[in-house]
Design a protein around this motif. Structure first.
Motif, PDB file in Angstrom:
ATOM      1  N   ASP A 127      -7.061  -2.947  -2.438  1.00 55.78           N
ATOM      2  CA  ASP A 127      -6.151  -4.092  -2.549  1.00 55.78           C
ATOM      3  C   ASP A 127      -5.930  -4.482  -4.009  1.00 55.78           C
ATOM      4  OD1 ASP A 127      -5.933  -4.083   0.125  1.00 55.78           O
ATOM      5  OD2 ASP A 127      -7.167  -5.859   0.481  1.00 55.78           O
ATOM      6  N   SER A 172      -5.425   2.024  -5.081  1.00 56.02           N
ATOM      7  CA  SER A 172      -5.576   2.390  -3.670  1.00 56.02           C
ATOM      8  C   SER A 172      -6.146   1.219  -2.888  1.00 56.02           C
ATOM      9  CB  SER A 172      -6.525   3.589  -3.518  1.00 56.02           C
ATOM     10  OG  SER A 172      -5.995   4.718  -4.150  1.00 56.02           O
ATOM     11  N   GLY A 210     -17.980   1.971   2.915  1.00 54.16           N
ATOM     12  CA  GLY A 210     -17.224   3.204   2.643  1.00 54.16           C
ATOM     13  C   GLY A 210     -17.686   3.934   1.392  1.00 54.16           C
ATOM     14  N   PRO A 211     -17.698   3.244   0.239  1.00 54.49           N
ATOM     15  CA  PRO A 211     -18.104   3.943  -0.985  1.00 54.49           C
ATOM     16  C   PRO A 211     -19.555   4.432  -0.926  1.00 54.49           C
ATOM     17  CG  PRO A 211     -17.097   1.810  -1.481  1.00 54.49           C
ATOM     18  CD  PRO A 211     -17.217   1.879  -0.005  1.00 54.49           C
ATOM     19  N   GLY A 253      -4.491   3.032   0.459  1.00 54.51           N
ATOM     20  CA  GLY A 253      -5.453   2.119   1.095  1.00 54.51           C
ATOM     21  C   GLY A 253      -6.858   2.435   0.592  1.00 54.51           C
ATOM     22  N   GLY A 254      -7.787   1.521   0.836  1.00 57.03           N
ATOM     23  CA  GLY A 254      -9.135   1.650   0.284  1.00 57.03           C
ATOM     24  C   GLY A 254      -9.824   2.979   0.590  1.00 57.03           C
ATOM     25  N   VAL A 255      -9.644   3.471   1.822  1.00 51.63           N
ATOM     26  CA  VAL A 255     -10.332   4.721   2.206  1.00 51.63           C
ATOM     27  C   VAL A 255      -9.737   5.930   1.452  1.00 51.63           C
ATOM     28  CG1 VAL A 255     -11.046   6.159   4.188  1.00 51.63           C
ATOM     29  CG2 VAL A 255     -10.884   3.695   4.445  1.00 51.63           C
ATOM     30  N   PHE A 262     -16.080   3.092   8.750  1.00 55.42           N
ATOM     31  CA  PHE A 262     -17.013   3.375   7.639  1.00 55.42           C
ATOM     32  C   PHE A 262     -17.977   2.192   7.471  1.00 55.42           C
ATOM     33  CE2 PHE A 262     -14.367   6.884   6.028  1.00 55.42           C
ATOM     34  CZ  PHE A 262     -15.327   7.701   5.425  1.00 55.42           C
ATOM     35  N   ASP A 317     -19.693   7.570   1.154  1.00 53.41           N
ATOM     36  CA  ASP A 317     -19.096   8.610   0.313  1.00 53.41           C
ATOM     37  C   ASP A 317     -20.158   9.169  -0.644  1.00 53.41           C
ATOM     38  OD1 ASP A 317     -17.360  10.174  -1.140  1.00 53.41           O
ATOM     39  OD2 ASP A 317     -16.070   8.543  -1.822  1.00 53.41           O
ATOM     40  N   GLU A 355     -12.921   0.293   8.609  1.00 53.53           N
ATOM     41  CA  GLU A 355     -13.790  -0.533   9.456  1.00 53.53           C
ATOM     42  C   GLU A 355     -14.895   0.331  10.049  1.00 53.53           C
ATOM     43  OE1 GLU A 355     -11.288  -2.300  12.362  1.00 53.53           O
ATOM     44  OE2 GLU A 355     -12.893  -3.496  13.261  1.00 53.53           O
ATOM     45  N   HIS A 373       0.834  -1.216   0.000  1.00 54.81           N
ATOM     46  CA  HIS A 373       0.000   0.000   0.000  1.00 54.81           C
ATOM     47  C   HIS A 373       0.865   1.260   0.000  1.00 54.81           C
ATOM     48  CE1 HIS A 373      -4.131  -1.265   0.130  1.00 54.81           C
ATOM     49  NE2 HIS A 373      -3.987  -2.014   1.210  1.00 54.81           N
ATOM     50  N   CYS A 376      -9.757   6.219  -1.473  1.00 51.66           N
ATOM     51  CA  CYS A 376     -10.671   6.467  -2.607  1.00 51.66           C
ATOM     52  C   CYS A 376     -11.709   7.521  -2.234  1.00 51.66           C
ATOM     53  CB  CYS A 376     -11.447   5.201  -2.974  1.00 51.66           C
ATOM     54  SG  CYS A 376     -10.421   3.865  -3.515  1.00 51.66           S
ATOM     55  N   SER A 411      -7.164   1.904   5.421  1.00 52.66           N
ATOM     56  CA  SER A 411      -7.854   0.809   4.744  1.00 52.66           C
ATOM     57  C   SER A 411      -8.880   0.202   5.681  1.00 52.66           C
ATOM     58  CB  SER A 411      -6.835  -0.230   4.289  1.00 52.66           C
ATOM     59  OG  SER A 411      -6.327  -0.901   5.402  1.00 52.66           O
ATOM     60  N   GLY A 412      -9.412  -0.984   5.264  1.00 53.65           N
ATOM     61  CA  GLY A 412     -10.397  -1.644   6.104  1.00 53.65           C
ATOM     62  C   GLY A 412      -9.743  -2.281   7.325  1.00 53.65           C
TER      63      GLY A 412
HETATM   64  O1  KG4 Z   1      -7.281  -1.397   1.122  1.00 56.35           O
HETATM   65  P1  KG4 Z   1      -8.584  -2.116   1.047  1.00 56.35           P
HETATM   66  O2  KG4 Z   1      -9.114  -2.494  -0.334  1.00 56.35           O
HETATM   67  O3  KG4 Z   1      -8.546  -3.436   1.874  1.00 56.35           O
HETATM   68  C1  KG4 Z   1      -7.856  -3.546   3.105  1.00 56.35           C
HETATM   69  O4  KG4 Z   1      -6.616  -3.799   3.085  1.00 56.35           O
HETATM   70  O5  KG4 Z   1      -8.533  -3.342   4.134  1.00 56.35           O
HETATM   71  O6  KG4 Z   1      -9.681  -1.203   1.817  1.00 56.35           O
HETATM   72  C2  KG4 Z   1     -11.052  -1.562   1.945  1.00 56.35           C
HETATM   73  C3  KG4 Z   1     -11.757  -0.488   2.773  1.00 56.35           C
HETATM   74  C4  KG4 Z   1     -13.213  -0.854   3.141  1.00 56.35           C
HETATM   75  O7  KG4 Z   1     -13.358  -0.638   4.533  1.00 56.35           O
HETATM   76  C5  KG4 Z   1     -14.054   0.133   2.329  1.00 56.35           C
HETATM   77  O8  KG4 Z   1     -15.269   0.495   2.953  1.00 56.35           O
HETATM   78  C6  KG4 Z   1     -13.109   1.330   2.228  1.00 56.35           C
HETATM   79  O9  KG4 Z   1     -11.833   0.743   2.011  1.00 56.35           O
HETATM   80  N1  KG4 Z   1     -13.448   2.247   1.117  1.00 56.35           N
HETATM   81  C7  KG4 Z   1     -13.894   3.515   1.292  1.00 56.35           C
HETATM   82  C8  KG4 Z   1     -14.147   4.050   0.000  1.00 56.35           C
HETATM   83  N2  KG4 Z   1     -13.841   3.076  -0.926  1.00 56.35           N
HETATM   84  C9  KG4 Z   1     -13.413   1.985  -0.216  1.00 56.35           C
HETATM   85  N3  KG4 Z   1     -14.080   4.221   2.415  1.00 56.35           N
HETATM   86  C10 KG4 Z   1     -14.540   5.484   2.275  1.00 56.35           C
HETATM   87  N4  KG4 Z   1     -14.828   6.064   1.081  1.00 56.35           N
HETATM   88  C11 KG4 Z   1     -14.651   5.391  -0.077  1.00 56.35           C
HETATM   89  N5  KG4 Z   1     -14.933   5.963  -1.252  1.00 56.35           N
END
Ligand code: KG4
Ligand code: ZN
Length: 326
Positions: free
Chosen positions: A289, A287, A187-188, A256-258, A173, A191, A171, A122, A260, A143-144
């Motif tokens: 995984d 961003s 999360g998305p 990381g996912g967040v 979110f 958003d 988490e 990441h 985004c 991230s999550g």
């Molecule tokens: O990095 P990732 O794909 O997996 C981990 O390593 O955890 O992150 C996934 C996390 C989930 O909690 C998801 O709800 C969050 O990223 N996420 C977002 C958005 N897109 C994905 N959180 C807030 N806003 C977003 N647009």
């Protein structure tokens, strides 16, 4: 160097093929393929990840996904020069699928493989699209599973500065989305809802949202979402900017996912401009995984001659502080 990347630490099976130029070369990294098989539908009824089902699904899809990735890259397996695979941290059953597969494949092809820390993946993902990022930088993983700040002096040198004491931002979110009756991952969806909400109330997070919802404080779902999101975003930005100031660092990477999250991106851009810092993000596909970030990090280690032994194991929990020591 043609590197195969494999990522199965959680609920996505991901395979990528990268053409990694030699260290010091000015050539860009070429992503020949970057595929992700989502398990979204499988876990949806459970409102979170069901670890046993995640491992079983990885086993089913990893081989066909690899074949698709090679086909998309226009290569035969014999063209591969190294394999990079996530071996820590994550769901151990899921990690073992990717790791065992990678070891067997590397052994069969007589090529080296490298175990990669998912967090290091990441932290390096924004480099694909911003090859000129300057060290040192403040790296924020949101991230999550993780929320952590690092001071990164150079590739492979990560000083842990701080992180969440409880839930990761993603988490939070996802859990708040669950309270609000939104699907997983939330999360998305938060958003998206937030774009229509204007009222804010800052009285805490996860539990507070539940209380506020029960009390009927908010008139609409978008308002609750916007309020929650604003609180998380402000907290993440405040800590990151404080770290950048303390370390006199001009560059910030958010990954990381967040990362985004649209509000997080907009606010970081505004704060960076005001404070004359440079904040870099990767596009959403890098961003969340993905296996390209794993191939990138593992490939770099292989170029340095750091290959892993076939006895390498999967590790569920790796303390964030130990990233650079591992
Ligand atoms: O990095 P990732 O794909 O997996 C981990 O390593 O955890 O992150 C996934 C996390 C989930 O909690 C998801 O709800 C969050 O990223 N996420 C977002 C958005 N897109 C994905 N959180 C807030 N806003 C977003 N647009
Ligand atoms: Zn991740």
């Amino acid at each position: 160097m043609i590197i195969l990347g494999i990522e199965t630490s959680c609920d996505e099976t991901a395979v990528a093929v990268l053409d990694l130029p030699k260290a010091g070369s000015k050539k860009p990294v070429r992503i020949l393929s970057n595929l992700i098989a989502s398990q979204h539908e499988i876990h949806l009824p459970y409102g979170g990840i069901f670890p046993e089902l995640a491992s079983r699904r990885h086993i089913e899809v990893i081989r066909p996904l690899l074949e698709d990735a090679l086909k998309e890259a226009g290569l035969q397996s014999a063209a591969l020069e190294g394999i990079a695979v996530t071996n820590r941290p994550g769901l151990v059953g899921s990690l073992l699928v990717g790791l065992s597969f990678a070891k067997a494949y590397a052994y069969g092809l007589k090529i080296p493989f490298a175990g990669v820390n998912h967090l290091e993946g990441h932290l390096n993902a924004p480099f694909f699209e911003n090859p000129k990022i300057k060290y040192p930088y403040i790296g924020m993983i949101v991230s999550g599973g993780h929320t952590a700040l690092y001071f990164v002096k150079k590739f492979g040198d990560y000083q842990f500065l701080g992180g969440t004491r409880d839930d990761a931002a993603g988490e939070a979110f996802d859990k708040v989305a669950k309270i609000l009756g939104l699907d997983y991952p939330g999360g998305p969806l938060i958003d998206k809802q937030s774009r229509e909400g204007n009222d804010f109330s800052f009285s805490g997070l996860k539990t507070a949202v539940k209380m506020l919802q029960d009390k009927g404080t908010f008139s609409s779902l978008p308002d609750i979402c916007a309020s929650f999101q604003e609180t998380v975003v402000d907290c993440l930005i405040e800590k990151t900017m404080a770290a950048a100031k303390a370390k006199r660092c001009q560059t910030i990477l958010v990954t990381g996912g967040v990362a985004c999250n649209s509000r997080l991106r907009d606010k970081f851009a505004a704060v960076s401009k005001a404070t004359h810092k440079k904040t870099c993000f990767a596009s959403p596909v890098f961003s969340t995984d993905n296996a390209a970030m794993i191939a990138y990090v593992g490939g770099k280690y292989l170029q340095m001659g750091r290959k892993s032994p076939l006895s390498l194991n999967a590790v569920a929990n790796v303390s964030l502080e130990s990233l650079s020591k591992s």
